[in-house]
Enzyme design. Structure first.
Site, short mmCIF file in Angstrom:
data_model
loop_
_atom_site.label_atom_id
_atom_site.label_comp_id
_atom_site.label_asym_id
_atom_site.label_seq_id
_atom_site.Cartn_x
_atom_site.Cartn_y
_atom_site.Cartn_z
N THR A 12 5.19 -11.08 109.62
CA THR A 12 3.93 -10.35 109.37
C THR A 12 3.69 -10.17 107.87
O THR A 12 2.55 -10.20 107.41
CB THR A 12 3.98 -8.98 110.07
OG1 THR A 12 4.05 -9.23 111.48
CG2 THR A 12 2.77 -8.13 109.79
N SER A 55 9.04 -14.44 113.19
CA SER A 55 10.49 -14.36 113.42
C SER A 55 10.93 -14.64 114.86
O SER A 55 12.09 -14.99 115.06
CB SER A 55 11.06 -13.05 112.88
OG SER A 55 10.82 -11.98 113.73
N THR A 88 9.85 -8.96 111.32
CA THR A 88 10.70 -7.81 111.68
C THR A 88 11.33 -7.93 113.06
O THR A 88 12.32 -7.26 113.35
CB THR A 88 9.89 -6.50 111.61
OG1 THR A 88 8.77 -6.59 112.50
CG2 THR A 88 9.41 -6.21 110.21
N ASP A 89 10.75 -8.79 113.94
CA ASP A 89 11.27 -8.83 115.32
C ASP A 89 12.73 -9.25 115.40
O ASP A 89 13.50 -8.69 116.20
CB ASP A 89 10.42 -9.79 116.18
CG ASP A 89 9.02 -9.25 116.45
OD1 ASP A 89 8.75 -8.08 116.16
OD2 ASP A 89 8.19 -10.03 116.97
N1 ASP Z 1 6.07 -10.52 115.18
C1 ASP Z 1 6.28 -10.42 113.76
C2 ASP Z 1 7.48 -11.27 113.37
O1 ASP Z 1 8.58 -10.86 113.61
C3 ASP Z 1 6.51 -8.99 113.42
C4 ASP Z 1 6.74 -8.70 111.97
O2 ASP Z 1 7.01 -9.53 111.14
O3 ASP Z 1 6.64 -7.49 111.65
O4 ASP Z 1 7.28 -12.31 112.80
#
Ligand code: ASP
Length: 323
Positions: A12, A55, A88-89
């Site tokens: 993200t 991710s 973050t995932d």
């Molecule tokens: N779905 C996103 C990812 O992990 C969430 C993020 O980056 O906050 O790429």
């Protein structure tokens, strides 16, 4: 000024929200490149775009490519600190993989964002600046791989994503952060006691993660035995127990020489062989199940993937999981 390398991998933090549809997704160019000038007073900054992936698309193969890139850059270009931007995932899995496998002794900080680059209250640039400050701090050396978001410094070993959308999502249950980032600087208030690294060269094994539930039986264990399978991690109940028929399934995996690592689906505490009933921890331990010392299921899976590159001796695996 310290030589800091920023490696972008996607997530993200590297995405934009489409104003018409509201969909958040990667674009041809990474918006983080426009932010590089605002970092110039914090270090001698080098930027490398290794991947541009959400991710959930990151696998252990990308994690190993990232590990190799870090080792190469530190050895050849005398990089003194590294910041990795990541979705973050699965951020905690990549951070822990690096914590287990990077030998280079420079601060390594993994960061991300909960809001994409053009959303109100976007946290990406802020987290990136905080992370560069931590990567440039002498005190960050020797603390293992760190995860920095929302003004907090966490260890890769303990941190986990706890909220689907809140920017305070990264927490270290039971342990807390080991430091904070403020306008005036970086302050550590705790330090991890030890870190063991494993010098693997490849990542080739298949490890499956299962979660125990009331009424779990042997069927899922029978089903996974039809796959190419090198190890299994189970998020067990409470102190480290399974329903009796699930324990029968575990026995069949062990008889097929497939190592089984036990963690708890409770996110505080460690699994132990306390209960003596059918499926209880005592029976599982006697069968040869490997007990872990407080890792989450997803991190125990990363550790087993790494450990199996070095050994599949149950005794050695048990010792590695007690470290
Ligand atoms: N779905 C996103 C990812 O992990 C969430 C993020 O980056 O906050 O790429």
């Amino acid at each position: 000024m310290k030589k800091i390398l920023i490696i972008h991998t996607g997530g993200t933090i590297s995405m934009k929200e489409d104003e018409k549809t509201g969909a958040v997704r990667p674009h041809e160019t990474n918006p983080l490149h426009d932010t590089t000038p605002s970092l110039k007073n914090l270090g001698d900054i080098q930027v490398e775009e290794l991947f541009h992936l959400p991710s959930p698309h990151i696998t252990p193969v990308e994690m190993l490519v990232l590990r190799n890139k870090i080792e190469e850059k530190v050895a050849k270009e005398q990089i003194e600190g590294i910041v990795i931007t990541h979705g973050t995932d699965t951020l905690e899995e990549t951070a822990y993989f690096l914590d287990l496998t990077v030998q280079a002794n420079v601060p390594i900080v993994v960061t991300g964002a909960m809001r994409s680059s053009n959303e109100i209250g976007a946290d990406g640039l802020y987290n990136l600046i905080s992370s560069v400050k931590v990567a440039g701090s002498d005190e960050a050396c020797g603390k293992g791989v760190l995860v920095v978001l929302n003004d907090e410094i966490h260890t890769a070993k303990n941190v986990t994503k706890t909220h689907t959308s809140n920017i305070a999502t990264f927490q270290s249950p039971q342990y807390g952060p080991i430091g904070i980032v403020t306008k005036r600087g970086v302050f550590f208030h705790h330090a991890p006691t030890k870190r063991t690294t494993y010098p693997i060269q490849q990542i080739t094994k298949n490890v499956i993660l299962l979660k125990a539930y009331a009424g779990m039986d042997e069927s899922v264990f029978q089903a996974i035995q039809t796959l190419p399978l090198d190890g299994v991690v189970i998020e067990a109940l409470g102190q480290g127990n399974l329903p009796p028929r699930a324990a029968t399934g575990v026995r069949s995996l062990l008889e097929a020489n497939i190592p089984v690592v036990l963690v708890s689906r409770c996110f505080n505490g460690i699994v132990q062989d306390i209960y003596g009933y059918e499926g209880g921890g005592k029976q599982l331990k006697e069968m040869g199940v490997i007990f872990s010392n407080g890792l989450s299921g997803q991190k125990a899976r990363i550790k087993l993937l790494v450990a199996l590159e070095l050994t599949n001796d149950p005794q050695q695996l048990q010792e590695m999981f007690m470290e």
